[in-house]
Design an enzyme around this catalytic site. Structure first.
Site, PDB file in Angstrom:
ATOM      1  N   ASP A  14      43.570  54.401  57.199  1.00 42.47           N
ATOM      2  CA  ASP A  14      42.579  53.776  56.347  1.00 42.47           C
ATOM      3  C   ASP A  14      41.329  53.121  57.052  1.00 42.47           C
ATOM      4  O   ASP A  14      41.530  52.350  58.040  1.00 42.47           O
ATOM      5  CB  ASP A  14      43.194  52.499  55.506  1.00 42.47           C
ATOM      6  CG  ASP A  14      42.498  52.146  54.324  1.00 42.47           C
ATOM      7  OD1 ASP A  14      41.514  52.535  54.013  1.00 42.47           O
ATOM      8  OD2 ASP A  14      42.905  50.845  53.589  1.00 42.47           O
ATOM      9  N   ASP A 108      38.009  57.640  52.313  1.00 45.00           N
ATOM     10  CA  ASP A 108      38.451  56.827  53.339  1.00 45.00           C
ATOM     11  C   ASP A 108      39.717  56.588  53.877  1.00 45.00           C
ATOM     12  O   ASP A 108      39.933  55.776  54.738  1.00 45.00           O
ATOM     13  CB  ASP A 108      37.535  55.735  53.268  1.00 45.00           C
ATOM     14  CG  ASP A 108      38.034  54.829  52.120  1.00 45.00           C
ATOM     15  OD1 ASP A 108      38.949  55.301  51.128  1.00 45.00           O
ATOM     16  OD2 ASP A 108      37.766  53.715  52.329  1.00 45.00           O
ATOM     17  N   GLU A 109      40.773  57.299  53.175  1.00 41.88           N
ATOM     18  CA  GLU A 109      42.220  57.233  53.577  1.00 41.88           C
ATOM     19  C   GLU A 109      42.853  58.548  53.357  1.00 41.88           C
ATOM     20  O   GLU A 109      42.460  59.237  52.415  1.00 41.88           O
ATOM     21  CB  GLU A 109      42.651  55.907  52.746  1.00 41.88           C
ATOM     22  CG  GLU A 109      42.807  56.141  51.398  1.00 41.88           C
ATOM     23  CD  GLU A 109      43.514  55.056  50.806  1.00 41.88           C
ATOM     24  OE1 GLU A 109      44.389  54.638  51.067  1.00 41.88           O
ATOM     25  OE2 GLU A 109      43.038  54.686  49.536  1.00 41.88           O
TER      26      GLU A 109
END
Length: 370
Positions: A14, A108-109
């Site tokens: 993350d 983003d993860e």
């Protein structure tokens, strides 16, 4: 016959305050300052906040006016989604250096199954360190990681040492560790469910584990099996690199609250056009249409309708969307936001519908911030 290893090695990576960190990286004058990605106008919404801003209680989805009240020194930066997508592509290319089993959750993860990693590193801990080092080297950004034997625990663990850290939950500690945590942190337990659990005397993982499956089925229906399993640190879902997009939606916050039926319907039609453009481009057609309405007091309602067959024309989507929003019209309560979502995609949709990144929330963020 292929036999799966008894214990998986799963990493949840993350990025740390991703959008805001990109802005601080690209503009040195923003470093160390409280930054919000979004528009600071009275109708704006925070899309992302730096860690400096979070200390003041500024977070994503917070109205800009409230954010400025909490942090008068807050700097608003307009979003640059084309830049975030480009950086995200760099990050996912790094993931691919270590494993083929990558399940992106957003820009983003992602989950990574590194049971057998390409670098032949001996432990998932070392693999996570190497991935985070490569991300920093390649992008100048930091990432946090959670390491465990299943996805649920890995995602929980990635928050445990944020920012720029990592944490491992081993098989011998998983169930006991879950018992110490508040249920509000559990994936799948939102604010409404957490409040309901609290009323039932369930505030921690230990409280949840103490409840029988029959009790959970009585109060939580189809979600009971999931809650029963995670209270014991159990999650048998595999990391799925071909996760199918389940829905596509778009929403907008009006510059001024609306009460006029025609203006509200026009907003719904614009959102239906946005959603149809995505569906048509990817040849992904769904059976269910959901219209969301948020009033000026932030109370939110949804109306849904499922068709026996998939919706395959823009006119049909617009018609269903209008029928749904008209079920709450006329209104004397001002409306600040409307949204349209299509889901229940038909089986056999084009492989273009297998998205690396969920675009709908991004489109929604642009519109909300407008």
């Amino acid at each position: 016959m292929i036999v799966e290893p008894a214990i998986r090695k799963v990493i949840h990576v993350d990025m740390d305050a991703f959008f805001a960190s990109v802005e601080q990286r690209d503009d040195p004058s923003l470093r160390g300052r409280p930054v919000a990605v979004g528009h600071g106008a009275s109708r704006g919404v925070v899309a992302a906040a730096s860690y400096e801003a979070r200390k003041f209680g500024v977070r994503s989805a917070l109205p800009s006016v409230t954010a400025m009240r909490r942090c008068p020194e807050l700097v608003f930066v307009p979003p640059r989604f084309e830049v975030y997508r480009a950086v995200s592509a760099q990050i996912h290319a790094i993931f691919a250096e270590f494993t083929d089993l990558i399940q992106p959750l957003s820009l983003d993860e992602a989950y990574l199954d590194v049971t057998a990693n390409r670098r032949e590193l001996p432990t998932a801990w070392l693999t996570a360190k190497a991935i985070r080092a490569r991300i920093l080297e390649e992008t100048g950004l930091t990432a946090s990681a959670g390491i465990s034997y299943n996805k649920f625990l890995a995602k929980l663990a990635s928050d445990h040492r944020k920012p720029n850290g990592q944490f491992a939950v081993t098989p011998d500690m998983g169930a006991a560790w879950v018992e110490t945590l508040p249920v509000s942190r559990f994936h799948g337990v939102g604010p409404v469910t957490a409040d309901k659990m609290k009323r039932l005397g369930i505030e921690t993982g230990a409280d949840l584990r103490a409840k029988s499956l029959a009790f959970l089925q009585q109060h939580f229906g189809s979600s009971a099996n999931w809650y029963h399993a995670i209270a014991r640190g159990e999650d048998h879902r595999s990391v799925n690199p071909n996760r199918v997009r389940k829905s596509s939606g778009s929403e907008t916050t009006f510059r001024e609250d609306l009460t006029s039926d025609s203006d509200i319907e026009a907003g719904v039609l614009r959102m239906a056009e946005d959603v149809w453009s995505w569906c048509a481009n990817r040849r992904a057609f769904g059976r269910t249409v959901t219209v969301k309405v948020k009033y000026a007091d932030f109370q939110q309602i949804t109306r849904s309708r499922s068709r026996p067959t998939a919706i395959t024309s823009d006119g049909e989507l617009q018609s269903v969307s209008l029928e749904l929003v008209r079920s709450v019209l006329p209104t004397t309560r001002p409306i600040r936001l409307v949204g349209v979502t299509v889901s229940n995609f038909e089986t056999g949709a084009s492989s273009n519908a297998l998205e690396l990144f969920d675009a709908a929330p991004i489109a929604a963020s642009v519109l909300i911030s407008d």
